[in-house]
Scaffold this motif. Structure first.
Motif, PDB file in Angstrom:
ATOM      1  N   TYR A 176       0.610  -1.082  -0.071  1.00  0.00           N
ATOM      2  CA  TYR A 176       0.062   0.087  -0.124  1.00  0.00           C
ATOM      3  C   TYR A 176       0.986   1.384   0.112  1.00  0.00           C
ATOM      4  CZ  TYR A 176      -3.952  -3.063   1.241  1.00  0.00           C
ATOM      5  OH  TYR A 176      -4.696  -4.002   1.232  1.00  0.00           O
ATOM      6  N   LYS A 182      -4.121   0.091  -8.040  1.00  0.00           N
ATOM      7  CA  LYS A 182      -5.389   0.243  -8.186  1.00  0.00           C
ATOM      8  C   LYS A 182      -5.793   1.276  -7.229  1.00  0.00           C
ATOM      9  CE  LYS A 182      -9.847  -1.052  -7.944  1.00  0.00           C
ATOM     10  NZ  LYS A 182     -11.003  -2.059  -8.216  1.00  0.00           N
ATOM     11  N   SER A 200      -7.634   3.886  -4.595  1.00  0.00           N
ATOM     12  CA  SER A 200      -8.892   3.464  -3.823  1.00  0.00           C
ATOM     13  C   SER A 200      -9.243   4.695  -2.627  1.00  0.00           C
ATOM     14  CB  SER A 200      -8.328   2.384  -2.804  1.00  0.00           C
ATOM     15  OG  SER A 200      -9.451   1.924  -1.758  1.00  0.00           O
ATOM     16  N   ASN A 201     -10.424   4.878  -2.322  1.00  0.00           N
ATOM     17  CA  ASN A 201     -10.761   5.739  -1.241  1.00  0.00           C
ATOM     18  C   ASN A 201     -11.259   4.819  -0.041  1.00  0.00           C
ATOM     19  OD1 ASN A 201     -11.054   8.221  -0.066  1.00  0.00           O
ATOM     20  ND2 ASN A 201     -12.988   8.592  -1.028  1.00  0.00           N
ATOM     21  N   ASP A 202     -10.616   3.634   0.041  1.00  0.00           N
ATOM     22  CA  ASP A 202     -11.254   2.786   1.308  1.00  0.00           C
ATOM     23  C   ASP A 202     -10.895   3.446   2.647  1.00  0.00           C
ATOM     24  OD1 ASP A 202     -11.521   0.959   3.390  1.00  0.00           O
ATOM     25  OD2 ASP A 202     -10.900  -0.596   2.034  1.00  0.00           O
ATOM     26  N   ARG A 241      -5.403   9.432  -0.420  1.00  0.00           N
ATOM     27  CA  ARG A 241      -6.322   8.462  -1.259  1.00  0.00           C
ATOM     28  C   ARG A 241      -5.196   7.315  -0.965  1.00  0.00           C
ATOM     29  NH1 ARG A 241      -9.773  11.146  -1.229  1.00  0.00           N
ATOM     30  NH2 ARG A 241     -11.113  11.761  -3.031  1.00  0.00           N
ATOM     31  N   LYS A 249      -3.281   0.473  -3.917  1.00  0.00           N
ATOM     32  CA  LYS A 249      -3.090  -0.757  -3.526  1.00  0.00           C
ATOM     33  C   LYS A 249      -2.285  -1.491  -4.601  1.00  0.00           C
ATOM     34  CE  LYS A 249      -5.175  -5.423  -2.449  1.00  0.00           C
ATOM     35  NZ  LYS A 249      -6.561  -6.071  -2.327  1.00  0.00           N
TER      36      LYS A 249
END
Length: 158
Positions: free
Chosen positions: A46, A85, A87-89, A114, A117
Motif C-alpha cells: 500500500y 489500483k 482506492s478511497n477505502d 487516497r 493498492k
C-alpha cells in the motif's frame, strides 16, 4: 546467503520501506520515491497518495507499474512489477495511518488522502553480501584475485 523466494522478497521490501514508484504515461516513465507498506498476508503493498496527483491518472490508464527497492548498505535490491489500483477505502486508510503521515495530511479523514493498492506479480531480487569479509573479497576480486561473491539473485513469481 538466503535463497530468493517469495517470503524473502517480502522480508527485503519490509526492511527497505521506500520504493521508487514507476508509472507510464503512454510515452514516458516517471519515478518518484514513496513510503511502501508491504502486507504479505494481503498479498499487497500500500501507498498513500493525494487525490488528483499526476500518477493517479497514469495508474488509471496504465495500471501496470514497477517498484524498485534499494538498500545500498546491505547490497539488497528488489524490482517488482504488478498492478496498481486507486482506492478511497477510508477504513483501510485508518488502518494504515501512522503519525509520520501528518507531514503530508492532517489526519486519516483528510479528503485529499487516497490509497494505492499494489498487487505484485513478479519480482527480481538481489541479496548481496552484507559483511566485511564479503567487502574484502570484492576488493580482492577488483584487484584480479578471483571472482567476487555477488550473493543470491533470482526471479520470483509473486
Amino acid at each position: 546467503m538466503t535463497k530468493i523466494d517469495q517470503d524473502h522478497v517480502w522480508e527485503m521490501m519490509d526492511g527497505i520501506r521506500i520504493a521508487m514508484f514507476i508509472t507510464w504515461d503512454g510515452s514516458r516513465q516517471s519515478a518518484r520515491p514513496m513510503a511502501a507498506m508491504p502486507r504479505q498476508d494481503e498479498h499487497a503493498i500500500y501507498f498513500f497518495t493525494g487525490a488528483n496527483a499526476e500518477k493517479d491518472d497514469q495508474i488509471e490508464e496504465f495500471p501496470i507499474v514497477t517498484l524498485a527497492f534499494v538498500d545500498q548498505s546491505k547490497n539488497d535490491y528488489v524490482s517488482i512489477t504488478g498492478v496498481a489500483k486507486l482506492s478511497n477505502d477510508r477504513a483501510k486508510i485508518k488502518d494504515l495511518w501512522s503519525p509520520m503521515m501528518k507531514s503530508w495530511w492532517d489526519s486519516p479523514e483528510d479528503p485529499d488522502l487516497r490509497l494505492i493498492k499494489f498487487t505484485p506479480e513478479d519480482a527480481q531480487a538481489w541479496d548481496g553480501p552484507h559483511d566485511m569479509v564479503s567487502t574484502i573479497k570484492m576488493v580482492a576480486a577488483a584487484a584480479g584475485l578471483g571472482k567476487p561473491d555477488l550473493g543470491d539473485s533470482g526471479k520470483v513469481t509473486m
